[in-house]
Design a protein around this motif. Structure first.
Motif, PDB file in Angstrom:
ATOM      1  N   ALA A 139      53.561  40.700  53.860  1.00  0.00           N
ATOM      2  CA  ALA A 139      54.339  38.549  53.430  1.00  0.00           C
ATOM      3  C   ALA A 139      53.953  38.434  51.527  1.00  0.00           C
ATOM      4  O   ALA A 139      53.564  39.373  51.631  1.00  0.00           O
ATOM      5  N   PRO A 140      54.624  37.693  51.151  1.00  0.00           N
ATOM      6  CA  PRO A 140      55.260  38.138  49.272  1.00  0.00           C
ATOM      7  C   PRO A 140      53.912  37.056  49.348  1.00  0.00           C
ATOM      8  O   PRO A 140      53.316  36.520  50.080  1.00  0.00           O
ATOM      9  N   TYR A 141      53.281  38.048  48.352  1.00  0.00           N
ATOM     10  CA  TYR A 141      52.135  37.346  47.855  1.00  0.00           C
ATOM     11  C   TYR A 141      52.022  37.113  46.400  1.00  0.00           C
ATOM     12  O   TYR A 141      52.868  38.721  45.683  1.00  0.00           O
ATOM     13  N   ALA A 142      50.522  37.441  45.938  1.00  0.00           N
ATOM     14  CA  ALA A 142      49.956  37.615  44.262  1.00  0.00           C
ATOM     15  C   ALA A 142      48.948  37.398  44.539  1.00  0.00           C
ATOM     16  O   ALA A 142      47.979  36.495  45.399  1.00  0.00           O
ATOM     17  N   GLU A 143      48.021  38.285  43.930  1.00  0.00           N
ATOM     18  CA  GLU A 143      46.994  38.234  42.721  1.00  0.00           C
ATOM     19  C   GLU A 143      46.682  37.529  41.911  1.00  0.00           C
ATOM     20  O   GLU A 143      47.191  36.490  41.417  1.00  0.00           O
ATOM     21  N   ILE A 144      45.546  36.283  42.303  1.00  0.00           N
ATOM     22  CA  ILE A 144      45.288  34.892  41.865  1.00  0.00           C
ATOM     23  C   ILE A 144      43.656  35.549  41.212  1.00  0.00           C
ATOM     24  O   ILE A 144      42.909  35.276  42.126  1.00  0.00           O
ATOM     25  N   ARG A 145      43.800  34.548  39.607  1.00  0.00           N
ATOM     26  CA  ARG A 145      42.612  34.771  39.136  1.00  0.00           C
ATOM     27  C   ARG A 145      43.029  33.300  38.717  1.00  0.00           C
ATOM     28  O   ARG A 145      41.443  33.360  38.074  1.00  0.00           O
ATOM     29  N   SER A 146      43.366  32.658  38.502  1.00  0.00           N
ATOM     30  CA  SER A 146      43.097  31.613  37.660  1.00  0.00           C
ATOM     31  C   SER A 146      43.897  30.181  38.019  1.00  0.00           C
ATOM     32  O   SER A 146      44.509  30.394  39.176  1.00  0.00           O
ATOM     33  N   LEU A 147      43.646  28.865  38.267  1.00  0.00           N
ATOM     34  CA  LEU A 147      44.212  27.180  38.579  1.00  0.00           C
ATOM     35  C   LEU A 147      44.864  27.659  37.802  1.00  0.00           C
ATOM     36  O   LEU A 147      46.301  27.719  38.749  1.00  0.00           O
ATOM     37  N   ALA A 148      46.177  28.305  37.062  1.00  0.00           N
ATOM     38  CA  ALA A 148      47.700  28.795  36.466  1.00  0.00           C
ATOM     39  C   ALA A 148      48.612  29.522  37.164  1.00  0.00           C
ATOM     40  O   ALA A 148      48.542  29.299  37.770  1.00  0.00           O
ATOM     41  N   PRO A 208      41.658  21.303  45.264  1.00  0.00           N
ATOM     42  CA  PRO A 208      40.798  21.676  46.177  1.00  0.00           C
ATOM     43  C   PRO A 208      40.604  22.887  46.804  1.00  0.00           C
ATOM     44  O   PRO A 208      39.750  23.528  46.846  1.00  0.00           O
ATOM     45  N   ALA A 209      41.294  23.475  46.850  1.00  0.00           N
ATOM     46  CA  ALA A 209      41.953  25.192  47.938  1.00  0.00           C
ATOM     47  C   ALA A 209      41.190  26.182  46.959  1.00  0.00           C
ATOM     48  O   ALA A 209      40.361  26.658  46.769  1.00  0.00           O
ATOM     49  N   TRP A 210      41.112  26.082  45.201  1.00  0.00           N
ATOM     50  CA  TRP A 210      40.881  26.462  44.234  1.00  0.00           C
ATOM     51  C   TRP A 210      39.714  25.888  44.059  1.00  0.00           C
ATOM     52  O   TRP A 210      39.325  27.102  43.937  1.00  0.00           O
ATOM     53  N   ALA A 211      39.976  25.023  44.517  1.00  0.00           N
ATOM     54  CA  ALA A 211      38.153  25.135  43.962  1.00  0.00           C
ATOM     55  C   ALA A 211      36.599  25.548  44.629  1.00  0.00           C
ATOM     56  O   ALA A 211      36.206  26.212  44.760  1.00  0.00           O
ATOM     57  N   GLU A 212      37.303  25.365  45.643  1.00  0.00           N
ATOM     58  CA  GLU A 212      36.585  26.103  47.016  1.00  0.00           C
ATOM     59  C   GLU A 212      37.222  27.094  46.772  1.00  0.00           C
ATOM     60  O   GLU A 212      35.713  28.185  46.892  1.00  0.00           O
ATOM     61  N   LEU A 260      47.846  30.172  39.814  1.00  0.00           N
ATOM     62  CA  LEU A 260      47.632  30.085  41.554  1.00  0.00           C
ATOM     63  C   LEU A 260      48.918  28.921  41.745  1.00  0.00           C
ATOM     64  O   LEU A 260      50.349  28.606  42.391  1.00  0.00           O
ATOM     65  N   GLN A 261      49.019  28.071  40.695  1.00  0.00           N
ATOM     66  CA  GLN A 261      49.444  26.606  40.558  1.00  0.00           C
ATOM     67  C   GLN A 261      51.838  27.364  40.137  1.00  0.00           C
ATOM     68  O   GLN A 261      52.369  27.387  41.213  1.00  0.00           O
ATOM     69  N   GLU A 262      51.641  28.815  39.348  1.00  0.00           N
ATOM     70  CA  GLU A 262      52.893  29.393  39.304  1.00  0.00           C
ATOM     71  C   GLU A 262      52.927  30.579  40.315  1.00  0.00           C
ATOM     72  O   GLU A 262      54.344  30.413  41.033  1.00  0.00           O
ATOM     73  N   ALA A 263      52.460  31.333  41.612  1.00  0.00           N
ATOM     74  CA  ALA A 263      52.514  31.115  42.587  1.00  0.00           C
ATOM     75  C   ALA A 263      52.849  30.347  43.767  1.00  0.00           C
ATOM     76  O   ALA A 263      53.917  30.530  44.096  1.00  0.00           O
ATOM     77  N   VAL A 264      52.403  29.468  44.318  1.00  0.00           N
ATOM     78  CA  VAL A 264      52.609  28.017  44.515  1.00  0.00           C
ATOM     79  C   VAL A 264      53.980  27.563  44.071  1.00  0.00           C
ATOM     80  O   VAL A 264      54.865  27.743  45.079  1.00  0.00           O
ATOM     81  N   ALA A 265      54.808  28.090  42.830  1.00  0.00           N
ATOM     82  CA  ALA A 265      56.172  27.305  42.569  1.00  0.00           C
ATOM     83  C   ALA A 265      57.196  28.460  42.681  1.00  0.00           C
ATOM     84  O   ALA A 265      58.224  28.326  43.575  1.00  0.00           O
ATOM     85  N   ARG A 266      56.344  29.229  43.045  1.00  0.00           N
ATOM     86  CA  ARG A 266      57.654  31.049  43.134  1.00  0.00           C
ATOM     87  C   ARG A 266      57.765  31.100  44.298  1.00  0.00           C
ATOM     88  O   ARG A 266      58.358  31.406  45.126  1.00  0.00           O
TER      89      ARG A 266
END
Ligand code: AMP
Length: 394
Positions: A129-138, A176-180, A140-146
């Motif tokens: 599945a298309p994926y992205a490595e996530i190291r910050s909220l920014a 909330p998902a990022w916070a957890e 995560l937001q960028e990956a969600v947009a993509r």
């Protein structure tokens, strides 16, 4: 630990030898049953006294990261295997140095981390599945947009049975998902949500010599992220069956697997197969092989790590494997002593496997039934009329 560590030079391990199993759960227990029948002895390392495997093998009671205990395991065993993938890196290195670990630590290193695993899968030519490595909220937001929503945020390490996962459906789920998720301190990966028609798995076994065999694909149904059913034969076309088996073969080859590798896949609605994850060990979705195949996954694993010829994996009968969790135990025990006219009417034979766990906690895997049947539909009909898996809580 070196991610590219080569497997050690193969040795033939003959009956009479002692197989050491890191982890004393049900997978270790069923390995010991299969290998014991072939004349091997077993020793296991597990922190819980009288563990499922410890009931059928000698047990060293110690934490998994206890190096002295691992050294003792290495001393007692002629060959070492493991029943879970989160083996402490230091312990894995010690076992490799002081004993014979035919599976090597390279595959463990790969499958312990979702990002490493995805990269290895892509290198093997598998689709993920298309994926992205996530190291910050920014990020995560960028990956969600993509990648778009819905998507699944997962910890890269340590997750199992849906733990360490957050499904993002709406933009408002992101914060909330990022916070957890960030609170876990683990590295994170975001995956596009695959609208799958079915979940499938194929287990492949490979010997040091390169001989490989696959088991028939299982069609898996999860309930609350825990495997509930494996239906075999899977209700898929011959073309998908062949492709799923080929995929498992090429992954086993490309990763130089020794022993078993379970390949979990999504079959998307458009027919595309995506690999979700790998497990370098016997797998719950392969328990059906114990009663329904000429060779079980456990026997095959023993053969592979001992460098004996692999067994025939042909399916002898349609089967549905159904898990027994803690909340099902009371009703299972109520059902067990009496004849079951509905099973007789449907022509099904439910074969009981219990793991010898003392405490029946909710969601805990206590055992399974392999329901042998003239057709998988009859096994499914028996399961759905049974009281054992009634949906209300006990
Ligand atoms: P995992 O721990 O990765 O095996 O995920 C547990 C379960 O969550 C899977 O068996 C699927 O049912 C679901 N799941 C995980 N990842 C995805 C995804 N990318 N798309 C759709 N469902 C998923």
């Amino acid at each position: 630990m070196d991610g590219c560590a080569a497997n050690p030079a193969p040795r033939k391990i003959m009956p009479g030898a002692t197989i050491g199993v890191l982890g004393g759960g049900q997978l270790g227990r069923m390995l010991a049953h299969a290998g014991g029948r072939m004349g091997y002895r077993f020793v296991t390392l597990d922190p819980t006294p009288d563990s499922p495997c410890g009931q059928t093998a000698r047990q060293i009671v110690a934490r998994y990261d206890d190096r002295e205990a691992a050294r003792e395991l290495a001393r007692l065993a002629d060959v070492i295997t493991y029943e879970f993938e989160n083996v402490d890196a230091g312990v894995a290195a010690m076992l490799e140095a002081e004993s014979y670990v035919p599976q090597g630590s390279g595959l463990l290193f790969t499958t312990q981390h979702r990002l490493r695993e995805k990269r290895a899968l892509e290198a093997a030519g598998a689709r993920v599945a298309p994926y992205a490595e996530i190291r910050s909220l920014a990020e995560l937001q960028e990956a969600v947009a993509r990648l778009g929503l819905p998507a699944v945020l997962k910890t890269a390490t340590g997750g199992y049975d849906g733990k360490g996962q957050w499904v993002l459906r709406e933009p408002s789920d992101v914060g909330p998902a990022w916070a957890e998720a960030s609170r876990t301190g683990a590295e994170l990966v975001l995956e596009q949500f695959i609208r799958f028609a079915k979940e499938l798995s194929v287990i492949a076994a490979r010997r040091p010599s390169g001989e490989i065999r696959t088991f028939p694909p299982a069609e898996n149904v999860h309930v609350r992220n825990i495997l509930h059913l494996s239906i075999v034969p899977a209700r898929i076309s011959d073309a998908v069956r062949l492709e799923a088996e080929q995929l498992a073969l090429s992954i086993a080859e490309s990763l130089g697997v020794v022993g078993l590798i379970a390949v979990e896949m999504f079959l998307a609605e458009d027919g595309t197969l995506y690999v979700n994850e790998l497990a370098p060990r016997p797998h719950n979705s392969g328990h059906y092989t114990m009663d329904a195949c000429r060779t079980s996954q456990f026997e095959q694993h023993i053969r592979a790590i001992c460098d004996l010829p692999l067994g025939d994996t042909s399916l002898l009968t349609p089967v549905v494997m159904v898990n027994v969790l803690g909340e099902h135990m009371k009703r299972l025990m109520a059902w067990l002593p009496d004849a079951d006219p509905e099973a007789a009417r449907l022509g099904v034979e439910p074969k009981l496997h219990l793991y010898g766990k003392a405490e029946a906690k909710k969601g805990r895997k206590m055992g399974h039934l392999n329901v042998l049947a003239p057709h998988a539909d009859a096994a499914l009909a028996w399961i759905s009329q049974s009281e054992i898996w009634r949906t209300e809580e006990a």
